[in-house]
Design an enzyme around this catalytic site. Sequence first.
Site, PDB file in Angstrom:
ATOM      1  N   GLY A 253       0.908  -1.150   0.088  1.00  0.00           N
ATOM      2  CA  GLY A 253      -0.137  -0.127   0.012  1.00  0.00           C
ATOM      3  C   GLY A 253       0.726   1.320  -0.087  1.00  0.00           C
ATOM      4  N   ALA A 524       1.511  -1.761  14.123  1.00  0.00           N
ATOM      5  CA  ALA A 524       1.988  -2.770  14.938  1.00  0.00           C
ATOM      6  C   ALA A 524       1.607  -2.359  16.407  1.00  0.00           C
ATOM      7  CB  ALA A 524       3.494  -3.362  14.781  1.00  0.00           C
ATOM      8  N   ARG A 639      11.812  -2.232  21.136  1.00  0.00           N
ATOM      9  CA  ARG A 639      12.007  -3.568  21.126  1.00  0.00           C
ATOM     10  C   ARG A 639      11.316  -3.957  19.767  1.00  0.00           C
ATOM     11  NH1 ARG A 639       8.593  -5.591  25.522  1.00  0.00           N
ATOM     12  NH2 ARG A 639      10.206  -6.336  26.670  1.00  0.00           N
ATOM     13  N   GLY A 713       7.553   2.058  16.107  1.00  0.00           N
ATOM     14  CA  GLY A 713       7.258   1.898  14.273  1.00  0.00           C
ATOM     15  C   GLY A 713       8.495   1.753  13.786  1.00  0.00           C
ATOM     16  N   GLU A 716       8.747   2.827   8.243  1.00  0.00           N
ATOM     17  CA  GLU A 716       9.146   3.935   7.415  1.00  0.00           C
ATOM     18  C   GLU A 716      10.493   4.511   7.804  1.00  0.00           C
ATOM     19  OE1 GLU A 716       5.122   5.556   8.525  1.00  0.00           O
ATOM     20  OE2 GLU A 716       4.887   5.860   6.353  1.00  0.00           O
TER      21      GLU A 716
HETATM   22 MO1  MOS Z   1       2.364   4.752   5.043  1.00  0.00          MO
HETATM   23  S1  MOS Z   1       2.311   6.533   4.143  1.00  0.00           S
HETATM   24  O1  MOS Z   1       0.572   4.468   5.274  1.00  0.00           O
HETATM   25  O2  MOS Z   1       3.028   3.702   4.066  1.00  0.00           O
END
Ligand code: MOS
Length: 755
Positions: A253, A524, A639, A713, A716
């Site tokens: 996505g 997550a 972690r 996270g 990204e």
């Molecule tokens: Mo993120 S911009 O929902 O990969």
Amino acid sequence: MAAKTHNPIDDNRQGLIGKGLNRVDGPLKVSGQAPYSYEFQVEGKIAYGYIVGAAIPRGRLLKLDTTNAENAPGVVLVLTHKNAPVQGEFGPAQPENSSMDRPKPFLNRTDIRYYGEPIAFVVANSYEAARNAAAMVNAEYSEEKTPRLSLKAETKNAYRPEKEGFGGPMDSSIGNFSTAFQNAPVQVDVTYTTPYQHHMAMEPHASLAIWEDDRLTIYSSQQLPVSCHETLAKTLLVPKENIRLICKYIGGGFGSKLYTEADAILSSLAARMLKRPVKIAQTRQQLFANTVHRGESLQRIRLGAELNGKLTAIGHDVWTQTASFDENVEQAASQTRSMYAAPNRLTTHRAVILDLPPSGAMRAPGEAMGMLALEQGMDELAVKLNMDPVELRIVNDTQEDPEKKIPFSSRALERCLREGAQRFGWDKRPKKPGELCDGDWLIGYGMAAAIRSNFIQESEARVVLTRDGKLRVEMAMTDIGTGTYTILTQIAAEAMSVPIEDVTVDIGDTNLPPTPGSGGSFGANSTGSALYDACMKLREQLVSLAISQADSPLYALAANSAEIDKGQVHIGGKSDSYAAIVARTSTQQVVVKGKITPPESYQKYAQAAFGGNFVEVGVHALTGEIRLRRMLGVFAAGRILNQKTAHSQLIGGMIWGVGAALLEGTIVDQRYGHYVNHDFAEYHVAVHADTPNIEAYFLPEEDDKTGPLKIKGVGELSICGAGAAVANAVFNACGVRVRDYPITLDKIISDLEEA
Ligand code: MOS
């Protein structure tokens, strides 16, 4: 209660947390049995839809003749503004709606706002028939106004958006930037440009809509099922309870499936009119106009520093494209507010209206684009200071967010950079361009820091324990290829102390408890924490059930000394199994709901994950060809739930970085406003041959301010800075500084000889 006294994820008795467990959905995927939205088998004869897009970027439909298309073989419906049902009105993204859950009507107007905007939807008995007839739709347009297609030309009309974006306010100002910058002994004042980029997930945006009376079931490839559900209800003017969205497997996505697009709306409208299932998969070429993209940007970086490298002034001004009817500003300076210490700071974001499709979130919206500029700017400063770029970053590191003035929950940037430098052999870096050669190849080393904000969002989860002792996890979450099925399995198994074989994860269905979905690297943490909460409550409930069941060995024992281990509740020397406890209930199952709301620690602490990318490139001295030779990233992201899936995310982000630096960019035809290179033959993404020898490491980190799982996270993180590291390596190799991404050979070859 016993269950609350310790965190089973910390205990990690089975060692499942962090383990590089293979994807639990892997066998289904590689054997072709994981159904994607387009592939679901349904009752009834399916009809196929095909979008007809406008052939001008700005103007009006004068005539739309669908007679030939309607008479073409196999055609069952041609939907246009003339016969499309009334839909909810498109409104501003805020305040009531977010850009992801507002109404998204199509075919409800005659003005054209971008090339490729849907003007008709042809539905036929076969895909081929629909596509064939689509070419027979005849449109005539009036073009009264000149289309606005060039960011540079339109920058004079830039405006400051009223609303906030993902990254907070549009502008920020601390201290006195202009004076400090002017007085700085060393200055960098440079402008970078980044191009349009398109997500291009392997699986295209696709939808299959089925109505039974007034109830819609839609299979659609979406990152955020709950938001899409809202959009469908508001657009189709149908109560939410009458709509069920299913998205079990999603082939990528990257932000493009955060939004509901024409395939979902048009298939739903047509299926309702035809009383038969309608499905559509957008073609690769259509995806360029009919989904969002990353807008082009112009970014001015100003850095003022002392001779020892200490920054006194940081300025980052951003101009990006926005659509005429749908404002979106990629906040490319937002991370600059958090990245380095400096007493005087200025960031601005300006929007430039162009007659192009709406831009939207793409993989690390903000940071990915902004770090291409900031981190190349830092490299330019290091060159001016004659300072090691690693040291320059460390000198300006900070444990406090320089603009929010609150401490970071954890920030291991320096450790990442030192560890990365050491593992990479940074000390062997050529001190000057042209110093190191391999035949005709000039060799260069480059590095850049990485930062990506850490988020958590409200989420719910449900766990169901059945009389065979098996656990089912239920939530309206998605796995967009990141490994959600797998990490939720690991969390549930470890939290409940059962083997992973006893856990099934049921997601991708809006009939299940709501979650924020997959986006912004918050998936997550948000859904895992809700699941953790559900499991903790289930543990408590099992204890109270057991001590209240007359035929349990634990009957009437004290709950506060209960222990949970290996599928059993233990009190004193006695034990009872989950299966037995559940079997004694009248319902033969125990169902528990969990929930997470963002903890207060998100107000008190700045939250981000950090890292460093190190790159070696070769630049061919005669042709200017640029080749990545090796790349290393070292990251600290709390972690790690699964070494294998997290590692894949990091490697993937680094590859995106290589693509952003060297290859990716969509080119707008300045006459017609369409994307010239709208396929994989001409929109170049980094492939295996472009990305040899990429490695990523995690530094151990646990962050108790991010939530019960102590994770951040990771999705990204690694793209943020990766491209700048490549650009800096190119400069280190050949001495040519390219500020216009992507760095293709034509941009360096003329300066190469001179350098
Ligand atoms: Mo993120 S911009 O929902 O990969």
